[in-house]
Design a protein around this motif. Structure first.
Motif, PDB file in Angstrom:
ATOM      1  N   UNK A 130      -5.204  -1.200   2.626  1.00 36.42           N
ATOM      2  CA  UNK A 130      -4.285  -2.341   2.618  1.00 36.42           C
ATOM      3  C   UNK A 130      -2.991  -1.984   1.889  1.00 36.42           C
ATOM      4  N   UNK A 131      -3.114  -1.178   0.828  1.00 40.22           N
ATOM      5  CA  UNK A 131      -1.912  -0.733   0.105  1.00 40.22           C
ATOM      6  C   UNK A 131      -1.031   0.114   1.027  1.00 40.22           C
ATOM      7  N   UNK A 132      -1.692   0.963   1.815  1.00 47.58           N
ATOM      8  CA  UNK A 132      -0.951   1.793   2.759  1.00 47.58           C
ATOM      9  C   UNK A 132      -0.221   0.904   3.771  1.00 47.58           C
ATOM     10  N   UNK A 133      -0.928  -0.139   4.231  1.00 46.51           N
ATOM     11  CA  UNK A 133      -0.317  -1.098   5.160  1.00 46.51           C
ATOM     12  C   UNK A 133       0.908  -1.733   4.505  1.00 46.51           C
ATOM     13  N   UNK A 134       0.745  -2.170   3.235  1.00 48.61           N
ATOM     14  CA  UNK A 134       1.847  -2.821   2.508  1.00 48.61           C
ATOM     15  C   UNK A 134       3.057  -1.916   2.393  1.00 48.61           C
ATOM     16  N   UNK A 135       2.804  -0.633   2.123  1.00 48.59           N
ATOM     17  CA  UNK A 135       3.894   0.338   1.979  1.00 48.59           C
ATOM     18  C   UNK A 135       4.682   0.462   3.283  1.00 48.59           C
ATOM     19  N   UNK A 153      -0.291  -3.136  -5.484  1.00 47.49           N
ATOM     20  CA  UNK A 153       0.568  -3.602  -4.380  1.00 47.49           C
ATOM     21  C   UNK A 153       1.940  -4.024  -4.906  1.00 47.49           C
ATOM     22  N   UNK A 154       1.941  -4.749  -6.037  1.00 50.17           N
ATOM     23  CA  UNK A 154       3.217  -5.206  -6.621  1.00 50.17           C
ATOM     24  C   UNK A 154       4.056  -3.992  -7.052  1.00 50.17           C
ATOM     25  N   UNK A 155       3.409  -3.023  -7.737  1.00 46.44           N
ATOM     26  CA  UNK A 155       4.139  -1.818  -8.181  1.00 46.44           C
ATOM     27  C   UNK A 155       4.715  -1.083  -6.965  1.00 46.44           C
ATOM     28  N   UNK A 156       3.877  -0.971  -5.934  1.00 41.22           N
ATOM     29  CA  UNK A 156       4.287  -0.251  -4.719  1.00 41.22           C
ATOM     30  C   UNK A 156       5.489  -0.925  -4.050  1.00 41.22           C
ATOM     31  N   UNK A 157       5.424  -2.269  -3.949  1.00 42.53           N
ATOM     32  CA  UNK A 157       6.514  -2.991  -3.291  1.00 42.53           C
ATOM     33  C   UNK A 157       7.803  -2.886  -4.096  1.00 42.53           C
ATOM     34  N   UNK A 158       7.697  -2.946  -5.425  1.00 46.20           N
ATOM     35  CA  UNK A 158       8.894  -2.787  -6.263  1.00 46.20           C
ATOM     36  C   UNK A 158       9.506  -1.407  -6.052  1.00 46.20           C
ATOM     37  N   UNK A 159       8.625  -0.400  -5.926  1.00 40.69           N
ATOM     38  CA  UNK A 159       9.095   0.970  -5.719  1.00 40.69           C
ATOM     39  C   UNK A 159       9.841   1.083  -4.388  1.00 40.69           C
ATOM     40  N   UNK A 160       9.275   0.449  -3.343  1.00 39.42           N
ATOM     41  CA  UNK A 160       9.889   0.530  -2.015  1.00 39.42           C
ATOM     42  C   UNK A 160      11.211  -0.237  -1.978  1.00 39.42           C
ATOM     43  N   UNK A 161      11.230  -1.430  -2.583  1.00 36.35           N
ATOM     44  CA  UNK A 161      12.422  -2.286  -2.495  1.00 36.35           C
ATOM     45  C   UNK A 161      13.579  -1.797  -3.367  1.00 36.35           C
ATOM     46  N   UNK A 162      13.266  -1.272  -4.551  1.00 32.99           N
ATOM     47  CA  UNK A 162      14.336  -0.964  -5.510  1.00 32.99           C
ATOM     48  C   UNK A 162      14.538   0.524  -5.766  1.00 32.99           C
ATOM     49  N   UNK A 163      13.974   1.362  -4.937  1.00 26.08           N
ATOM     50  CA  UNK A 163      14.132   2.809  -5.164  1.00 26.08           C
ATOM     51  C   UNK A 163      15.590   3.206  -4.953  1.00 26.08           C
TER      52      UNK A 163
END
Lengths: 197, 113
Positions: free
Chosen positions: A27-32, B103-113
């Motif tokens: 799911x994390x991969x999906x989110x990425x 998931x939150x850490x990952x999304x922050x990384x993607x959005x603000x990199x």
């Protein structure tokens, strides 16, 4: 023979948590990738059938109810009713797999499967979306097959008197596995069929 | 003898209520399970209807929120977390929290990199 019911149940919970983390990583991969290719994920998601996804959700939720009822009925001494409940859950598991097969079949027919020239010609985000779709729903379908097989074996064990009201742990643990399969689908359904980023 | 006098307990007297209690308990559990199932179906309907409304970036939050509510209902009632040791519940919540934080850490990384 001595059986440690509490230990057996706790061990089952640890196993289920490892399963949860396995799907969690996917799911994390999906989110990425969904946040990286929002437009392409949106376009690809629209090609999935919401009717099929919703029907399969109702089917799995109902099968989960039947398994919960089987546990209650076995514990209250109604073994025959428990077997009927498990049979219903098995029928619904087969229905789920049948609908999934129809869905996959339609996609294959349109040349959308991993490595297909038709799919590879599409934008990168769509290729990733469908690869994730096949990996996650495929892994989930394998879990459905394993869960259904285990439930069938437990129904047979109840019929033979090896799982009883006094010794329900085998049914309880199998039920836990089946409910986890349901919980995973509860997240798969909106992510692939409904959320259009 | 007054009619208010409680009945005298005999060895056979409790047999009937004791046998009836598990059956009544099971009936109550069955109706609760069916009630939870109806809630789950209603929440599924709500998820589908919610997807028709344009929530923008909030769509993922709404969908995952409803999905998590459904997962809690299945875990608490069908998987009987309510009757488990507190440690099991903490492990379950911990696993979900870990995935959520990642998931939150990952999304922050993607959005603000």
């Amino acid at each position: 023979m001595h059986q440690d019911h509490a230990g057996s149940r706790f061990g089952m919970w640890i196993f289920l948590l490892s399963e949860l983390l396995l799907f969690g990583a996917l799911f994390l991969m999906y989110g990425f990738y969904a946040s990286r290719y929002p437009g392409e994920f949106s376009h690809a998601a629209k090609s999935l059938s919401v009717i099929h996804g919703t029907t399969n959700t109702v089917v799995l939720l109902t099968s989960s109810l039947l398994v919960a009822l089987a546990v209650i009925r076995l514990k209250s001494g109604a073994a025959r009713n428990a077997i009927w409940n498990l049979s219903g859950a098995l029928l619904l598991a087969l229905t789920f797999l049948g609908i999934k097969a129809v869905e996959w079949g339609a996609k294959f027919h349109h040349g959308i499967y991993p490595g297909a020239p038709e799919l590879l010609a599409r934008p990168k985000g769509e290729i990733v979306f469908f690869n994730l779709y096949y990996v996650i729903t495929g892994l989930h379908a394998i879990h459905v097959i394993i869960g259904a097989t285990v439930l069938a074996i437990v129904a047979l064990m109840i019929h033979r008197g090896r799982v009883t009201a006094g010794e329900p742990t085998t049914l309880e643990n199998s039920g836990l596995y089946w409910h986890l399969v349901d919980v995973i689908w509860i997240y798969v359904f909106p992510l692939f069929y409904l959320v259009v980023p | 003898m007054s009619s208010d006098t409680p009945p005298i307990a005999t060895p056979n007297a409790p047999a009937k209520p004791a046998a009836a209690k598990p059956a009544a308990n099971a009936a109550q559990q069955l109706s609760t399970a069916i009630g939870i199932w109806l809630y789950l179906l209603a929440l599924t309907g709500l998820t589908v209807l919610g997807s028709l409304v344009h929530f923008g970036h909030l769509a993922i939050v709404v969908c995952l929120g409803i999905a998590s509510t459904k997962a809690c209902l299945v875990g608490w009632h069908f998987m009987e977390l309510k009757h488990e040791e507190p440690l099991v519940g903490r492990l379950f919540v911990g696993a979900f929290a870990l995935i959520g934080i990642l998931l939150i850490i990952l999304l922050f990384d993607v959005w603000f990199r």
